[in-house]
Design a protein around this motif. Structure first.
Motif, PDB file in Angstrom:
ATOM      1  N   LEU A 113     -11.169  11.125   2.623  1.00  0.00           N
ATOM      2  CA  LEU A 113      -9.708  11.162   2.652  1.00  0.00           C
ATOM      3  C   LEU A 113      -9.103  10.669   1.346  1.00  0.00           C
ATOM      4  N   GLU A 114      -9.666   9.607   0.777  1.00  0.00           N
ATOM      5  CA  GLU A 114      -9.161   9.113  -0.505  1.00  0.00           C
ATOM      6  C   GLU A 114      -9.336  10.160  -1.589  1.00  0.00           C
ATOM      7  N   ARG A 151       0.832  -1.203   0.000  1.00  0.00           N
ATOM      8  CA  ARG A 151       0.000   0.000   0.000  1.00  0.00           C
ATOM      9  C   ARG A 151       0.866   1.252   0.000  1.00  0.00           C
ATOM     10  N   SER A 152       0.251   2.358  -0.390  1.00  0.00           N
ATOM     11  CA  SER A 152       0.955   3.639  -0.440  1.00  0.00           C
ATOM     12  C   SER A 152       0.875   4.336   0.906  1.00  0.00           C
ATOM     13  N   GLY A 211      -0.398   7.202   1.360  1.00  0.00           N
ATOM     14  CA  GLY A 211      -1.748   7.756   1.459  1.00  0.00           C
ATOM     15  C   GLY A 211      -2.748   6.738   1.977  1.00  0.00           C
ATOM     16  N   ASP A 212      -2.623   5.497   1.496  1.00  0.00           N
ATOM     17  CA  ASP A 212      -3.489   4.427   1.988  1.00  0.00           C
ATOM     18  C   ASP A 212      -3.283   4.209   3.484  1.00  0.00           C
ATOM     19  N   PHE A 264      -6.610  12.854  -0.995  1.00  0.00           N
ATOM     20  CA  PHE A 264      -5.276  12.431  -1.423  1.00  0.00           C
ATOM     21  C   PHE A 264      -5.180  12.352  -2.949  1.00  0.00           C
ATOM     22  N   VAL A 303      -2.081   6.373   5.797  1.00  0.00           N
ATOM     23  CA  VAL A 303      -2.614   7.483   6.585  1.00  0.00           C
ATOM     24  C   VAL A 303      -4.133   7.408   6.648  1.00  0.00           C
ATOM     25  N   THR A 304      -4.757   7.111   5.518  1.00  0.00           N
ATOM     26  CA  THR A 304      -6.219   6.995   5.497  1.00  0.00           C
ATOM     27  C   THR A 304      -6.701   5.906   6.440  1.00  0.00           C
ATOM     28  N   ILE A 317      -4.660  15.822  -4.125  1.00  0.00           N
ATOM     29  CA  ILE A 317      -3.300  16.253  -3.845  1.00  0.00           C
ATOM     30  C   ILE A 317      -2.334  15.691  -4.890  1.00  0.00           C
ATOM     31  N   ARG A 318      -2.520  14.408  -5.245  1.00  0.00           N
ATOM     32  CA  ARG A 318      -1.657  13.801  -6.267  1.00  0.00           C
ATOM     33  C   ARG A 318      -1.834  14.482  -7.615  1.00  0.00           C
TER      34      ARG A 318
END
Length: 385
Positions: free
Chosen positions: A371-372, A99-100, A102-103, A375, A105-106, A378-379
């Motif tokens: 949140l997804e 996972r990234s 971002g994943d 993010f 943190v989410t 943001i990307r």
């Protein structure tokens, strides 16, 4: 306190640069970890309700005199926190693979905050209308104290927890920050092993170098449980080897050493001496239980109700101390000590279930989508900006 246990699909191969001694294999869902999380939460609950002698007003008498056996168990069951941290190291590594950042943190925000916000507000409401067991105004909720607690970063700001049990969340949060840094480049077998080794070295030397920021981040008292949990997950995902066994063994040795500085604080709560040998036995049992899960010793345990039990662990942990004290004080006027314990435990389990069903279940998907989406935005902006 907040880890979740993911179901297992066939595990993907490692990314480049992370060659492993064996290919990952398909594993069954580790239902036993859900059960161990609940066991850890009930252990901490027993410590506060049965082991602590500081608040005789809770039981209208001494727990040691009213419930000698219960007090003996509770006096050492604070080690449930150590079991929590072991499971957290295992599960966070498991749930983050592939996972990234971002994943990650989410998933952590979705898991931690909804139940926590409710627990802070409900506990604050209770303590606003009833006196706390601490006997001073420093533990009474004020508007600014409540609002700062909602961030979950109140401890580094010097603001006391609304409920003292929240201290472990700050320890978990620091672990997440360290592990999140590793996730920026992606998890590989070699990177995770190196991360464990570097963290272990820094946690070993931290007490002697007098750098507060280093000690804050590496947590020389509790690092050993997170690191050992990660190493046990690597055993589970791939296979045991000498390096992983050495990591786990070193963590156990350091954990027993650091207990020398921890036991005194708990003796302040029990008002009597605690055996180092019994404490070590509890901590060793925690290591062996998670290690047994990693090595497949509990694969036959597939009871579906453990999943439900595991989902109640976090809200039960958040609610049980201050609210539990108030409930015990009132119920114990009408029932003997042990029936009081089980009645209040049942009430706390019902409260935990309500928080899970009415708050976590509906709010988690909504918060995750938000949140997804954030993010993703943001990307996109990062690519064009």
């Amino acid at each position: 306190m907040s880890s979740t246990v993911a179901s297992h699909e066939p595990l993907p191969p490692l990314t480049a640069g992370g060659a492993a001694p064996a290919e990952p294999v398909k594993r069954p869902r580790l239902h036993v970890l859900d059960g161990l999380r609940l066991l850890a939460a009930i252990g901490v609950l027993c410590w506060h309700w049965l082991g602590v002698e500081r608040f005789p007003g809770v039981w209208h008498g001494s727990p040691a005199e009213l419930m000698p056996l219960g007090h003996l168990i509770g006096a050492y069951s604070w080690t449930g926190v150590q079991l929590f941290f072991l499971i957290s190291g295992f599960v966070i590594c498991m749930s983050c693979w592939g996972r990234s950042i971002g994943d990650f943190v989410t998933s952590r925000l979705v898991r931690l905050y909804p139940a926590y916000w409710v627990a802070v507000l409900v506990t604050s409401a209770v303590l606003t209308v009833v006196p706390t067991m601490w006997g001073d105004d420093t533990h009474h909720p004020t508007p600014t104290r409540v609002l700062t607690n909602l961030t979950m970063f109140n401890m580094p700001l010097g603001v006391g927890n609304i409920d003292p049990v929240y201290w472990s969340l700050w320890a978990e949060m620091r672990f997440y920050v360290l592990f999140g840094l590793l996730l920026i480049r992606g998890l590989t077998y070699r990177r995770v092993v190196a991360f464990c080794g570097i963290w272990a070295f820094l946690a070993t030397v931290s007490p002697s170098v007098n750098l507060p920021i280093l000690e804050t981040m590496v947590q020389s008292t509790y690092a050993w449980y997170f690191i050992a949990g990660i190493a046990m997950y690597l055993m589970y995902r791939f296979e045991p080897n000498a390096v992983l066994w050495a990591l786990v063994g070193y963590c156990w040795l350091m954990a027993q050493d650091r207990m020398r500085g921890v036991i005194g604080g708990y003796e302040y709560g029990t008002r009597h001496h605690l055996s180092w040998y019994l404490t070590l036995a509890y901590v060793t049992a925690a290591f062996l239980l998670v290690l047994g899960a990693a090595l497949g010793r509990f694969d036959r345990i597939r009871w579906k109700w453990l999943t439900v039990a595991g989902s109640l662990t976090y809200p039960l942990y958040l609610l049980h101390q201050e609210i539990g004290f108030q409930a015990i004080t009132r119920v114990s006027r009408h029932l003997p000590p042990y029936p009081t314990f089980f009645v209040v435990l049942a009430l706390m389990m019902v409260g935990a279930y309500l928080v899970h069903r009415l708050v976590e279940v509906p709010m988690a998907p909504w918060l995750k989508r938000k949140l997804e989406s954030a993010f993703a935005q943001i990307r996109r902006n990062g690519e064009t900006g």
